[in-house]
Design a protein around this motif. Structure first.
Motif, PDB file in Angstrom:
ATOM      1  N   ASP A 182       0.705  -1.191  -0.230  1.00  0.00           N
ATOM      2  CA  ASP A 182      -0.170   0.010  -0.006  1.00  0.00           C
ATOM      3  C   ASP A 182       0.979   1.400  -0.044  1.00  0.00           C
ATOM      4  O   ASP A 182       2.160   1.116  -0.065  1.00  0.00           O
ATOM      5  CB  ASP A 182      -1.063  -0.123   1.265  1.00  0.00           C
ATOM      6  CG  ASP A 182      -0.276   0.001   2.371  1.00  0.00           C
ATOM      7  OD1 ASP A 182       0.477  -0.988   2.710  1.00  0.00           O
ATOM      8  OD2 ASP A 182      -0.149   0.883   3.318  1.00  0.00           O
TER       9      ASP A 182
ATOM     10  N   THR B 231      -2.877   1.392  -4.891  1.00  0.00           N
ATOM     11  CA  THR B 231      -2.218   1.274  -3.618  1.00  0.00           C
ATOM     12  C   THR B 231      -2.830   1.515  -2.393  1.00  0.00           C
ATOM     13  O   THR B 231      -2.319   1.586  -1.360  1.00  0.00           O
ATOM     14  CB  THR B 231      -0.932   1.646  -3.732  1.00  0.00           C
ATOM     15  OG1 THR B 231      -0.901   3.447  -4.039  1.00  0.00           O
ATOM     16  CG2 THR B 231       0.154   1.273  -4.948  1.00  0.00           C
TER      17      THR B 231
ATOM     18  N   LYS C 174      -4.989   0.958   0.666  1.00  0.00           N
ATOM     19  CA  LYS C 174      -4.816   0.146   1.746  1.00  0.00           C
ATOM     20  C   LYS C 174      -6.079  -0.652   1.851  1.00  0.00           C
ATOM     21  O   LYS C 174      -6.356  -1.917   1.717  1.00  0.00           O
ATOM     22  CB  LYS C 174      -4.249   0.451   3.026  1.00  0.00           C
ATOM     23  CG  LYS C 174      -3.945  -0.772   3.808  1.00  0.00           C
ATOM     24  CD  LYS C 174      -3.421  -0.200   5.124  1.00  0.00           C
ATOM     25  CE  LYS C 174      -2.939  -1.294   6.170  1.00  0.00           C
ATOM     26  NZ  LYS C 174      -1.919  -1.965   5.805  1.00  0.00           N
TER      27      LYS C 174
END
Length: 299
Positions: free
Chosen positions: A81, A270, A272
């Motif tokens: 992430d 990316t 999370k």
């Protein structure tokens, strides 16, 4: 390099699609399969791009010493992430946005070290990875070994634009396997396999549009023949594979695990929260399929 010809009508194959960060879905699927449907249920496994990374852990999982399930989950949920793995700021450092050394050398080679020695055991299920040969413009199916796995994974995940789009392997130049054979169902059937499980990172009903001229050029600016292939043939290979999955030839049985809902994730996502949701969804899809199958066998 081709897949081994199947001599046994009962042989089972697992195919795992790539798709950059969409591979989080396959990561969730394979982490659940480590527990509910281990790799020894198959006679051969084959991965494409990001799918080959999670598949590497699945292939070496040992029920007596389980670590792969946790490794897959930890990598997808905690290590990819933000700007850890993909960052536009890498351009300022003279790098490509996707950091291959971080993923392959550090995460897979050190922190969550792949037990590559297991690949040399006679009892280990043969593990093949798709790469695109930039000299011949043909896909190749290379068997992973203790000696070649990490470099093979680098070649297999050389995503155009996000990386240099090319990697040397055995003195040949390769790119992401998804460029020339994004879902190798045709190659698997031609090798004689008839019982096939496929993990997709997009719906089985999703079909691809042609890659635009600008994107194809940016993907391979110094390799015009490869850029032309990407523009003119990539979507045809992808759509042919999807057509086969949705309408298998007579005598071929295909089981598909694909997202059951729209996933908010792209090639380079990316975020999370999105990664965790996608991994969890993959786990749920596999849990429903394989845990239910396990319960039926127990009755």
């Amino acid at each position: 390099m081709n897949l081994p010809i199947n001599q046994d009508k009962t042989s089972k194959v697992l195919i795992v699609e790539g798709g950059g960060m969409r591979g989080a879905f396959a990561g969730g699927v394979l982490s659940a399969m480590c527990k509910y449907y281990p790799v020894d249920n198959f006679d051969l496994v084959i991965g494409v791009s990001a799918g080959s990374c999670s598949l590497a852990y699945y292939t070496i999982e040992d029920e007596r010493e389980p670590v792969s399930k946790k490794s897959i989950l930890d990598i997808w949920k905690n290590e990819l992430d933000g700007s850890k793995f993909i960052s536009l700021f890498n351009f300022l450092k003279g790098k490509k946005p996707l950091d291959h050394k971080y993923l392959i050398d550090y995460l897979m080679g050190e922190k969550y070290k792949l037990r590559t020695e297991i690949l040399h055991k006679k009892t280990t299920v043969p593990f093949y990875i798709v790469v695109s040969n930039l000299h011949t413009l043909l896909p190749e199916y290379v068997r992973a070994s203790k000696d070649n796995l990490l470099q093979l994974l680098k070649a297999a995940t050389s995503l155009p634009i996000a990386t240099k789009g090319k990697e040397w392997l055995d003195q040949k130049l390769y790119s992401d396997g998804g460029v020339m054979d994004p879902i190798p169902i045709k190659a698997v059937i031609e090798a004689g396999y008839k019982d096939i499980t496929v993990v997709l990172n997009k719906s089985r009903m999703h079909f691809s549009e042609p890659v635009g001229k600008i994107v194809s050029y940016l993907s391979f600016p110094t390799l015009p023949s490869v850029a032309k292939f990407l523009r003119e043939k990539h979507h045809l290979a992808y759509n042919e594979a999807k057509a086969i999955l949705n309408n298998p030839p007579r005598g071929v049985r295909i089981k598909i695990l694909d997202p059951e809902q729209k996933i908010d994730i792209g090639l380079t996502t990316t975020n999370k929260k999105s990664l965790i949701q996608t991994v969890n969804h993959g786990w749920e899809v596999a849990y429903r399929m394989f845990n239910a199958k396990k319960r039926r066998r127990a009755k």
